[in-house]
Design an enzyme around this catalytic site. Structure first.
Site, short mmCIF file in Angstrom:
data_model
loop_
_atom_site.label_atom_id
_atom_site.label_comp_id
_atom_site.label_asym_id
_atom_site.label_seq_id
_atom_site.Cartn_x
_atom_site.Cartn_y
_atom_site.Cartn_z
CB THR B 109 -1.24 0.20 1.15
OG1 THR B 109 -0.10 0.01 2.17
CG2 THR B 109 -2.05 -0.83 1.01
CG ASN B 110 2.63 1.52 2.64
OD1 ASN B 110 4.49 0.30 2.70
ND2 ASN B 110 2.98 1.11 4.10
CB CYS B 111 5.79 0.89 -2.67
SG CYS B 111 6.24 -0.09 -3.63
CG PHE B 112 4.71 6.25 -4.24
CD1 PHE B 112 3.32 6.45 -4.14
CD2 PHE B 112 5.24 6.27 -3.44
CE1 PHE B 112 2.75 6.41 -2.50
CE2 PHE B 112 4.80 6.67 -2.26
CZ PHE B 112 3.05 7.08 -2.21
#
Lengths: 120, 112, 94
Positions: B109-112
């Protein structure tokens, strides 16, 4: 970007609503951005640290298991409100994750030393 | 994204980012085909990272972003492999996204 | 630098009592939303803590503004913003 000190205060029970999970997601996201992170469990939030949670019985993900992975995210400053443990018959030794017990004065200092504080 | 269609015409539902909709659909054959969707050919080096990810997810319920992935691989497979450059070679572009996809985990989720 | 502690729920037993325990001299307290229901039953404040209540939220709920001599200062929305800016950080004890 100079890293900021972010303090997250977990004050909710783990499965009664989505707040505990939401706060954990905030912590993990902030950790990816190289910020200095404090995570403090206060009030009913200390229930997140209870051992032997088996939330599969209610089709939920084990939040305490995710907390066990915090060191991998470089979240190493984990604190727990000693009074809240005491009030609920929990002891620092009987928690699912290592957390440093702290009193009101230490919590006040933690907040005062933060750039941002999120409580959920 | 649409379903993943296996050679025997079974359809495996994927989400819009190409991750498994039902994590229980995962097996090594499905993993091979997921890898193809991101142009990765699986080798033993890929498989051991995928196994590490699956074990980690089973334990923690988390799909790690890049930095925790590097630390995790260091812990489980040693410092030679726990390096971004090594993971970049195996999973070019974005190792955290690609490896989780192949391992059948939800998108980090916290990854681009 | 001090902290503005914001209470937006009526349940005093949790947010308010926790925040009162960890406030430092110079900190501020602000009651907004359902937190304004606590205006009438606010416990003794720690030393050198200023307490505020949002006027719009009081009026919306039909609660009387604090009278002369009350420990509570009334602020409007502009005052709310000014308060948030005046403190180094704020904590919502929601």
């Amino acid at each position: 970007m100079t890293p900021k000190t972010l303090t997250f205060i977990a004050r909710s029970t783990p499965y009664g609503n989505g707040r505990a999970k939401a706060l954990l997601d905030m912590v993990l996201s902030a950790a990816v951005f190289d910020q200095t992170i404090n995570l403090l469990f206060m009030d009913d939030g200390v229930w997140q640290l209870a051992r032997n949670q088996q939330p599969a019985t209610i089709d939920a993900k084990d939040l305490s298991a995710a907390l066990g992975a915090l060191p991998l995210y470089d979240v190493n400053n984990v604190y727990v409100e000693a009074r809240a443990l005491d009030e609920r018959g929990l002891t620092p030794q009987a928690l699912a994750v290592d957390a440093k017990p702290c009193d009101d004065t230490e919590i006040a200092a933690l907040i005062a030393g933060s750039d941002q504080v999120f409580a959920l | 994204m649409s379903d993943l269609v296996l050679p025997d015409h079974r359809r495996i539902p994927l989400d819009r980012d190409g991750y498994l909709r039902n994590l229980d659909d995962w097996n090594p054959e499905v993993a091979e085909h997921l890898a193809q969707t991101v142009s990765v050919s699986m080798t033993p080096a890929h498989w051991e990272v995928v196994e590490v990810l699956r074990d980690f997810y089973r334990e923690s319920g988390l799909s790690p972003a890049m930095r925790p992935l590097v630390k995790l691989v260091t812990r489980e497979l040693g410092t030679d492999k726990g390096r971004s450059i090594y993971l970049m070679k195996l999973f070019p572009g974005n190792p955290a996204l690609l490896a989780s996809k192949i391992a059948g985990l939800p998108r980090p989720t916290n990854c681009f | 630098m001090s902290t503005l502690h914001i209470i937006n729920k009526a349940n005093a037993s949790q947010g308010l009592s926790s925040c009162l325990r960890v406030m430092l001299p110079g900190d501020g307290l602000l009651l907004i939303e359902d937190g304004v229901y606590l205006a009438a039953q606010l416990p003794a404040l720690p030393e050198a803590v200023r307490a505020h209540v949002l006027q719009e939220d009081l009026q919306a709920r039909g609660i009387a503004l604090p009278g002369e001599g009350s420990a509570l200062f009334t602020v409007d929305y502009a005052g709310f913003v000014a308060l948030v800016c005046a403190y180094a950080r704020s904590v919502s004890w929601s």
